[in-house]
Structures are given as C-alpha cells and as structure tokens.
Design a protein around this motif. Sequence first.
Motif, short mmCIF file in Angstrom:
data_model
loop_
_atom_site.label_atom_id
_atom_site.label_comp_id
_atom_site.label_asym_id
_atom_site.label_seq_id
_atom_site.Cartn_x
_atom_site.Cartn_y
_atom_site.Cartn_z
N MET A 1 0.80 -1.19 0.00
CA MET A 1 0.00 0.00 0.00
C MET A 1 0.84 1.26 0.00
SD MET A 1 -3.45 0.50 2.18
CE MET A 1 -2.57 0.29 3.70
N PHE A 2 1.87 1.24 0.77
CA PHE A 2 2.76 2.39 0.79
C PHE A 2 3.45 2.55 -0.55
CE2 PHE A 2 1.89 3.55 4.92
CZ PHE A 2 1.90 2.45 5.74
N LYS A 3 3.66 1.39 -1.22
CA LYS A 3 4.27 1.48 -2.53
C LYS A 3 3.38 2.26 -3.47
CE LYS A 3 5.13 -3.30 -1.60
NZ LYS A 3 4.42 -4.50 -1.92
N LEU A 4 2.07 2.12 -3.27
CA LEU A 4 1.13 2.86 -4.11
C LEU A 4 1.20 4.34 -3.81
CD1 LEU A 4 -1.90 0.46 -4.04
CD2 LEU A 4 -0.63 1.16 -6.04
N ARG A 6 3.69 5.85 -2.64
CA ARG A 6 4.97 6.27 -3.19
C ARG A 6 4.85 6.53 -4.69
NH1 ARG A 6 9.01 2.77 -4.91
NH2 ARG A 6 11.06 3.73 -5.02
N LYS A 7 4.10 5.65 -5.36
CA LYS A 7 3.92 5.84 -6.80
C LYS A 7 3.20 7.14 -7.06
CE LYS A 7 -0.05 4.26 -8.50
NZ LYS A 7 -1.05 5.05 -9.11
N ASP A 8 2.14 7.42 -6.28
CA ASP A 8 1.39 8.65 -6.49
C ASP A 8 2.27 9.86 -6.26
OD1 ASP A 8 -1.71 7.25 -5.27
OD2 ASP A 8 -1.07 7.71 -7.32
N LEU A 9 3.13 9.79 -5.25
CA LEU A 9 4.01 10.91 -4.98
C LEU A 9 5.02 11.09 -6.12
CD1 LEU A 9 4.68 10.54 -1.15
CD2 LEU A 9 3.30 12.25 -2.33
N LEU A 10 5.55 9.96 -6.57
CA LEU A 10 6.49 10.01 -7.69
C LEU A 10 5.85 10.67 -8.91
CD1 LEU A 10 8.50 6.68 -7.80
CD2 LEU A 10 9.38 8.94 -8.37
N LEU A 11 4.59 10.28 -9.13
CA LEU A 11 3.87 10.85 -10.27
C LEU A 11 3.66 12.34 -10.07
CD1 LEU A 11 1.13 8.31 -11.21
CD2 LEU A 11 3.00 9.13 -12.61
N ALA A 12 3.26 12.70 -8.85
CA ALA A 12 3.01 14.10 -8.57
C ALA A 12 4.28 14.91 -8.82
CB ALA A 12 2.55 14.27 -7.12
N LEU A 13 5.41 14.38 -8.37
CA LEU A 13 6.66 15.09 -8.54
C LEU A 13 7.06 15.20 -10.00
CD1 LEU A 13 8.78 13.68 -5.59
CD2 LEU A 13 7.87 15.99 -5.86
N GLU A 79 -6.50 -2.52 -1.79
CA GLU A 79 -5.32 -1.76 -1.41
C GLU A 79 -5.19 -0.48 -2.24
OE1 GLU A 79 -2.98 -5.86 -0.44
OE2 GLU A 79 -1.99 -4.40 -1.72
N ILE A 80 -5.58 -0.59 -3.50
CA ILE A 80 -5.51 0.59 -4.36
C ILE A 80 -6.43 1.68 -3.79
CG2 ILE A 80 -5.91 1.49 -6.66
CD1 ILE A 80 -5.35 -1.24 -7.77
N VAL A 81 -7.63 1.27 -3.42
CA VAL A 81 -8.59 2.22 -2.87
C VAL A 81 -8.07 2.83 -1.57
CG1 VAL A 81 -10.89 2.47 -1.88
CG2 VAL A 81 -10.56 1.08 -3.91
N LEU A 82 -7.64 1.97 -0.66
CA LEU A 82 -7.18 2.45 0.63
C LEU A 82 -6.01 3.42 0.50
CD1 LEU A 82 -7.47 -0.75 2.84
CD2 LEU A 82 -8.77 1.37 3.03
N SER A 83 -5.13 3.15 -0.43
CA SER A 83 -3.98 4.03 -0.57
C SER A 83 -4.41 5.43 -0.97
CB SER A 83 -2.99 3.47 -1.59
OG SER A 83 -3.47 3.69 -2.89
N GLN C 92 12.40 5.40 -13.64
CA GLN C 92 11.35 5.76 -12.69
C GLN C 92 10.21 4.75 -12.73
OE1 GLN C 92 10.68 9.74 -14.21
NE2 GLN C 92 11.41 10.62 -12.30
N MET C 93 9.90 4.33 -13.94
CA MET C 93 8.82 3.35 -14.11
C MET C 93 9.21 2.06 -13.41
SD MET C 93 5.98 3.76 -15.58
CE MET C 93 4.97 2.73 -14.58
N LYS C 94 10.45 1.65 -13.59
CA LYS C 94 10.93 0.44 -12.94
C LYS C 94 10.87 0.59 -11.44
CE LYS C 94 15.13 -0.42 -11.86
NZ LYS C 94 16.03 -0.64 -10.73
N ASN C 95 11.22 1.77 -10.96
CA ASN C 95 11.21 1.98 -9.52
C ASN C 95 9.81 1.95 -8.91
OD1 ASN C 95 13.96 2.08 -9.12
ND2 ASN C 95 14.08 4.27 -9.59
N ILE C 96 8.83 2.23 -9.76
CA ILE C 96 7.46 2.13 -9.26
C ILE C 96 7.04 0.67 -9.22
CG2 ILE C 96 5.06 2.54 -9.87
CD1 ILE C 96 5.75 5.25 -10.78
N ILE C 97 7.39 -0.05 -10.28
CA ILE C 97 6.90 -1.42 -10.42
C ILE C 97 7.66 -2.43 -9.58
CG2 ILE C 97 6.67 -3.30 -12.08
CD1 ILE C 97 5.95 -1.24 -14.14
#
Lengths: 209, 124, 281
Positions: A1-4, A6-13, A79-83, C92-97
Amino acid sequence: MFKLIRKDLLLALSNKFYLISTLLFAPLLLFFMDFQVNEKIIVIIIYGMSFFLLSLSFYYVDKLKPEVLIQSLPIRKREIVLSKYMLVFLCYLIGVIYVSILFKVAEFLGYSITANLNISIIKITLPLVIIHQSIILPISFGISDRLANSIGTGLLVFINNFYLMHDFERTSRMLLNSSNRFSVALIVILIFVLSIIVSITIYKNKDLP
Amino acid sequence: MKIIISNFSNEPIYEQISSQIKAMIIKGELQAGELLPSIRGLAKDLRVSVITTKRAYEELEKEGFIETVQGKGSFVAMQNKELMREKKLRIIEEKLAEIVDEARLLGLTYKEVEEMLKILFEEG
Amino acid sequence: MLEVRNLTKKFEKFSLDNISFKLEPGYIMGFIGPNGAGKSTTIKLIMNLLKKDSGEIKVFGMDNVKYEKEIKQRIGFVYEEPYYYENLTLRQMKNIIAPFYTEWDDKQFTKYIGDFGLDLDKKIKELSKGMKTKFSLALALSHNADLIIMDEPTSGLDPVFRREILDILYNIIQDEKKSIFFSTHITTDLEKIADYITFIDKGKIVFSKSIDEVFDSYRVVKGGNDLLDWHIRQEFIGLRTTKVGFEGLTDNPEKFQKILGDQIIVERASLEDIMFYTIRG
C-alpha cells in the motif's frame, strides 16, 4: 500500500508544471494580500492546497491505460482504494506544514501576520477536506477520474465562494465547541468510512473498459 | 551431429527428425551410449515445438534406437549388431521388392534385371 | 498451470461463450484468432481486469480472483497497448513497479535492458513501440515469473524484432517449470514456437490442440474446378475458387485422396490457412 502512495508521490513530482503551480498558489495569494489574512483565507488556502496536491497524481493524460498496469500488478483492488484515502491525510498534512512554513518565512521577512494557523483552523479544514474527498473519491473509482476532478474543482470553488460570502459564526462556534467535537468527529469518520466501503465495492466490481 | 528439417516437406517434422537420427545411428555416425541433445535444446535449435522433438524421441525409443534416462537425457541405445543387420536387410528387401514391381510393369525379365545389377556391382 | 473452464462473459455486442483450455508447465500456448475474436478479453479475464460472468479460471492451481495477489507475483505480463506513464523515465517506471514483486531481480533486469539496448534514463514517450515492448518484456522477465502472459506482443513490430523476441521466449522455455501464453494474429510466429494452439473465433473456442495434432489433422487440397460437385464442396471446411482452380481446407485428407486420387494436390496446411478457411468457410 505504501508502494502505491509512493507511486502517487512520484507521479506528482514528475508533473513539474502543475507541481510548481500548486506550490506557488499559496505564497502568491498571501503575497498579494500582504499577508493580511483572516481565518477564512487560511481555510481556503489549506482546503485548496490539499485538493491540488491530491489532484497532482490524478492529473494524467489518458490515465486509463496505466490503470491496466496497476491492476495487473500483485495488488488487491482494496489496497488501491485504501492508498488513495490515505493519500488524503498525507496531502492535508503537507498542505498544513507548507502553509505554516510560509507564515514563518513571512514573519522572518518582516511581514506582520494578522491571523495565524491555529488548531481551530485545523478543526475546520480537516473535516472539510475529508468530506470533500469522501464525495469525489467514489466517483473517481466508479466513473472516472476526470469527472471526479471536475466535480472536485467545482465543489472547491462553490464552497469557497459560499464560505467567503456568508458568515458562519454559528456553525464555526458549533464546530469548535469542545463538547461537540466528538459528535463532529464521529460524523466525519462515519462519512469517511462509508465512502471507503462504497469505493471498494464499486471498484471491485468495475470492469476495465 | 546434423539434423536439417524442411518446413515445406509433406513429411511431418517429427518424422524427419527421427528418420535422420535413425539413419545416423544405423550408419554408425552416432555411437552407442552417445548423449543426444535434450528435447528442449533440440527444439530451440531447430525452432520447432518441444512436442515435436519429444514425439521424435518417443518414436526412436519405441523402435529401440534410443534410451531415455529420467533426469539425464537420451542416449543412443546399444545396438544389437544382429538387429541392426536385420533392419538393414529388411530395408534392402523392401527396395528390391520395389525394383521387382517396377521391372514387372515394364515387362523386364529376371535376366535383364540381373544384368543391370551385375553392372552396378561392378561399377561400385 | 493455467486452466480455464467454461468461462463466459457477456457484453453488449459480443460474448465469450464457454471458453475452456489448459496449459501445462513447460509449454508455450499460442492463442490465435481474428481481431475481435475475444483474445484480449480472455486475457483480461485471466488477469482479473474484467469480472467473469461464470466459469472457472485457475492459475497455478489457484482461483484467479481469490488468490489474485499471490498469483500475480508469479505472472509476467506484456500487453499490446502502451500502458505506462509516458512522462516518466524507464528507470522511474521500474522503480514504481519493482517494489511490488517480492522476487524482483535487478541484476536480471539490468542484463535484459543491456541486451535490448534500452536507455533507462529516456522518457517512455520517447520510445518506439518495439522498444516499449522490449521494456515490458524486461520487466515481465525480471521477477522470476513462472507464467508469462502476452497479448499481441509482436504486432506492430518488424520481423527482426519479432525474431528476437521469439528467441527470448525459446530461452525462457528451456526451464520446464515455466509456461508462456501468447495471443497473436501473426500465425507465422506461432508456427515456429508454439507447443499448443488454441484457436478462438467470435467468442468460441474452435480447437485447443498440440501443434503436431493441428498439422497432422489439416491439409490443404488443390485441384481443378471441374472436380467440384456439391458433394465434394460439403467436405471442405473452407473453400476458395478462382478461375484457375480451387483451394480448400480439410480435416479429412484421406477421403479426398480416395475420391480424387491423382487429380489433386494435398499439402500441409499452415496455421494461417487453417485460420483463414475456418473463419471464412
């Protein structure tokens, strides 16, 4: 869940343009008002910032396709929803901290601040943000991100206008009244949890178009 | 070891494989006890399905040409010299039968065929 | 390894009707069919991107919905449409996946990226389709997946790329515990590599057999038009006539040999022939 998250933050950045606009929104607004703000303005700023921060990770051209990717990874839809719901708190926190820092910087630079970020502001904005997201997140999971984002923006503008134009003395007092705080908190939490349940149910049964 | 298959032949690929391996064994190019390529390795080299190579090996095993040891691979079976000779004899017999049929169709006599055979033997 | 039984999914204009097939570990199954036949739908159902109406889907022996997370840990997937965040770099994509997979092998990934000639610091939108597919493949192969599922991975790629990808697949399948499930409408690719073929058309399975069986059963028969009477026509699965003769598909070549003997040519049917004539009729 935290990985998700993290993904959202990465995307935001990675969304440089929108990121910078979001970060500049508050300081520019405050600057134009010469930091002569009242409580209402601060509320609006925090409410707005939380929303924009949350939108950053949504702001994606053709998000549909990456959805395929996320759903194919070893994650449960729940988990996607909760994140996403956890992200609400995170963005709120970031908003609050950011604005506080802005004020401290302003003070340091010599501006005199007429109103400040205190606990009563949090008591107003936090429920506001929670309820706002509780409304639009199920839409984003059930129908589409775009629609949810439009409605979210509309809601933001509408409520801000309404808020600015009317006097909420009585409601504020009621909200801030310490004897009411449990019932207020309870209602907010209830709405939040209900929204989560609705989102999970909708999302689980939704087919990817 | 050489195995060449044709994608355009009407002969099924597994047959092409098994007959080529069989020929190599009969001619002695593949010695008894020699390890054959794994069915997967062969499939990859020939660019065919592993099912095809598996079937080829199964045919060869059925006919006694190879033996498969679980976990180790497939080996050329000890060819019984007598059996080999018999197999070769049978092939020659079949070919002779063909020749006899063709000769009859053409109306040749035994003597004429015998002449031809004599010339060929002397040539070789 | 992958077992689909009586899978049904109804849409407005199309439905997947009672689909069943099975794939054992160590083999490659090619999933062929014309566009719109239901290939992508089936794959989406396996990956639980769509909800099935009825039937059973089992991967590694487990129900694909109930054990979704465990199953997906061991599945590597490559889809046709681009599905990455275009503004991010490959890295970056790899780091997400990568963090989602417990068995992520970064060394393996780096090796594939090197072999494929990809630059991790390039943005995804700068990649050609072929490179994107290779990237997907690198991701799919770098977490020790036991089942590789691919939906039209070679469409839009030039023949050189396609050969390279097939080579990679051949290498994977040397491990008898892995399987590959691969949908495509490019039959020539499958003829080279598939062990089993499942043919789907208009939402129904036409057949699901080993490649040997497929090539054994079908033949293309060619001959002069004068040979075609009503009787003979019925015997064909699919038939094409021109001014200079006919060509048709049969699953009963012996019958043709018996009736028409020398007057016809009987040839091995390619997968494309089988697909074409079965659909066309």
